[in-house]
Design a protein around this motif. Sequence first.
Motif, PDB file in Angstrom:
ATOM      1  N   VAL A   1      39.789  21.766  57.243  1.00 57.13           N
ATOM      2  CA  VAL A   1      39.469  21.133  55.965  1.00 57.13           C
ATOM      3  C   VAL A   1      40.288  21.794  54.855  1.00 57.13           C
ATOM      4  N   VAL A   2      41.010  20.965  54.094  1.00 58.32           N
ATOM      5  CA  VAL A   2      41.807  21.437  52.965  1.00 58.32           C
ATOM      6  C   VAL A   2      41.015  21.300  51.670  1.00 58.32           C
ATOM      7  N   SER A   3      40.316  20.176  51.503  1.00 54.06           N
ATOM      8  CA  SER A   3      39.455  19.975  50.339  1.00 54.06           C
ATOM      9  C   SER A   3      38.374  18.961  50.676  1.00 54.06           C
TER      10      SER A   3
ATOM     11  N   THR B   1      34.318  17.882  51.754  1.00 51.32           N
ATOM     12  CA  THR B   1      33.323  18.226  52.766  1.00 51.32           C
ATOM     13  C   THR B   1      33.446  17.273  53.940  1.00 51.32           C
TER      14      THR B   1
ATOM     15  N   CYS C   1      35.942  23.573  52.661  1.00 54.21           N
ATOM     16  CA  CYS C   1      37.323  24.019  52.492  1.00 54.21           C
ATOM     17  C   CYS C   1      37.592  25.312  53.269  1.00 54.21           C
ATOM     18  N   ASN C   2      38.690  25.337  54.004  1.00 57.45           N
ATOM     19  CA  ASN C   2      39.151  26.473  54.797  1.00 57.45           C
ATOM     20  C   ASN C   2      38.329  26.712  56.061  1.00 57.45           C
TER      21      ASN C   2
ATOM     22  N   LEU D   1      42.064  16.755  55.282  1.00 62.40           N
ATOM     23  CA  LEU D   1      42.139  17.734  56.365  1.00 62.40           C
ATOM     24  C   LEU D   1      43.459  17.616  57.093  1.00 62.40           C
TER      25      LEU D   1
END
Length: 125
Positions: free
Chosen positions: A59-61, A63, A77-78, A101
């Motif tokens: 996941v980059v940003s 939910t 994120c992360n 993602l």
Amino acid sequence: MTLSNSIVPKGIAATELRPWGSFTILEEGQGYKIKRIEVKPGHRLSLQMHHHRSEHWIVVSGTAKVICGEEEKLLFCNQSTYVPACTKHRLENPGVIPLVLIEVQNGEYLGEDDIVRYQDDYARG
């Protein structure tokens, strides 16, 4: 010395739009493909399975609500998860901002037609 085509990454594809959002192939080579996936708020992909590939999702940003086999979890994120081949899975954006993602696919065959859909909000086969 020349490089074999099997180790030189293929060209980058354009972004493909889907009812739930979009994906862009960032890189593809022998046995792997890397995609950037964006899921619109309130949307989800089909409940699906792949015979020939596994997937890693990071996941980059936003939910991600993830169903993988019998497990359901939220990723932020992360955070990341692994989807083994031959496992039913679904990706959903329960949030109010786009979910972005990175998906890394591994397998002998990575074609878009290696999808068995069990349930789909958009009535695709």
